[in-house]
Design an enzyme around this catalytic site. Structure first.
Site: not given
Ligand SMILES: NC(=O)c1ccc[n+]([C@@H]2O[C@H](COP(=O)([O-])OP(=O)(O)OC[C@H]3O[C@@H](n4cnc5c(N)ncnc54)[C@H](OP(=O)(O)O)[C@@H]3O)[C@@H](O)[C@H]2O)c1
Length: 245
Positions: A154
């Site tokens: 990641y």
């Molecule tokens: N949460 C944390 O602690 C954290 C920390 C650092 C960075 N981030 C980054 O922040 C961003 C958002 O994370 P989040 O926590 O909001 O994650 P999340 O709630 O798991 O949401 C992930 C999103 O990505 C979409 N997705 C996954 N695979 C996909 C694909 N192949 N094509 C298109 N869409 C896809 C999902 O769509 P569906 O659900 O519709 O399938 C969902 O809308 C990510 O890039 C993550 O790496 C998060």
């Protein structure tokens, strides 16, 4: 909420935690929003309904971000429904965890495909179609600085996202489009919470001076800043983590 459209935003991963909060926040700031989803159309539809109920403008559009036609379709939807696009917020991503010694290379490939190729594919179209005065906002993670065990695949994918963002910022010379990366710390969404014990979550939450997890709204605040007023912030990675160490 404003009823006239100030700007048009595309939010990938709008069915996810940070994407949904970003879509709602940008809509509250007067932007029309294309709310993207992959598998979870229902959640994107709910976000669209919430925006419309508050007097805003939104549509849902789906697709795998690593497929080239998905980004074209998102920008086509923005143009058809709202006349063009000014802001891309690219939150879609995945985070399988495993020590490097144990990680199946097919999982490694999937992480790079969604997080790196997905960012590249969406940014490629954004570079052509975001209007002057616009902003491209990609997503990394604070793990690229914290170097935590089990995040190898990641972290590698998100380091690539930071590199793509800075290079694109420079390639867009003369276009009046900013390109930045938001790098959240632990944020209370399914991506972070799924598969972790309450004890581990508590320990991680204690790693910043506020002694809590970030919320999607904490991150959306920074997205709104970069999407609107922050015209002199360009080519940067902003760590949004409450001071986590
Ligand atoms: N949460 C944390 O602690 C954290 C920390 C650092 C960075 N981030 C980054 O922040 C961003 C958002 O994370 P989040 O926590 O909001 O994650 P999340 O709630 O798991 O949401 C992930 C999103 O990505 C979409 N997705 C996954 N695979 C996909 C694909 N192949 N094509 C298109 N869409 C896809 C999902 O769509 P569906 O659900 O519709 O399938 C969902 O809308 C990510 O890039 C993550 O790496 C998060």
């Amino acid at each position: 909420m404003a009823s006239t459209i100030e700007r048009v935003a595309i939010v990938t991963g709008g069915s996810g935690g940070i994407g949904r909060a970003s879509a709602l926040r940008l809509a509250a700031d007067g932007m029309a929003v294309v709310v993207h989803y992959n598998g979870n159309r229902e959640r994107a539809d709910e976000t669209v309904a919430a925006i419309i109920d508050s007097g805003g403008h939104a549509v849902a559009a789906g697709g795998d971000v690593s497929e080239e036609e998905t980004a074209e379709a998102l920008f086509d939807a923005a143009e058809r429904e709202f006349g063009g696009s000014d802001v891309l917020v690219h939150t879609a991503g995945i985070m399988p965890l495993s020590p490097i010694a144990d990680l199946d290379l097919e999982v490694f490939d999937r992480v790079q495909r969604v997080n790196v190729r997905g960012t590249f594919a969406v940014d490629k179209i954004a570079a052509r179609r975001i209007r002057p005065g616009g902003a491209i906002i990609n997503f990394s993670t604070s793990i690229t600085r914290l170097q935590t065990p089990a995040y190898g695949a990641y972290a590698a994918s998100k380091a690539a996202v930071e590199a793509i963002s800075l290079i694109l910022a420079r390639e867009l010379r003369g276009r009046d489009v900013t390109v930045n990366t938001v790098a959240p710390g632990p944020t209370a969404t399914p991506l972070f919470l799924d598969g972790k014990s309450p004890e581990l979550i508590e320990r991680i939450a204690g790693s910043n001076p506020f002694e809590r997890l970030g919320t999607p709204d904490d991150v959306a605040e920074t997205v709104a800043f970069l999407a609107g007023p922050a015209r002199w912030v360009n080519g940067q990675t902003l760590f949004v983590n409450g001071g986590a160490a």
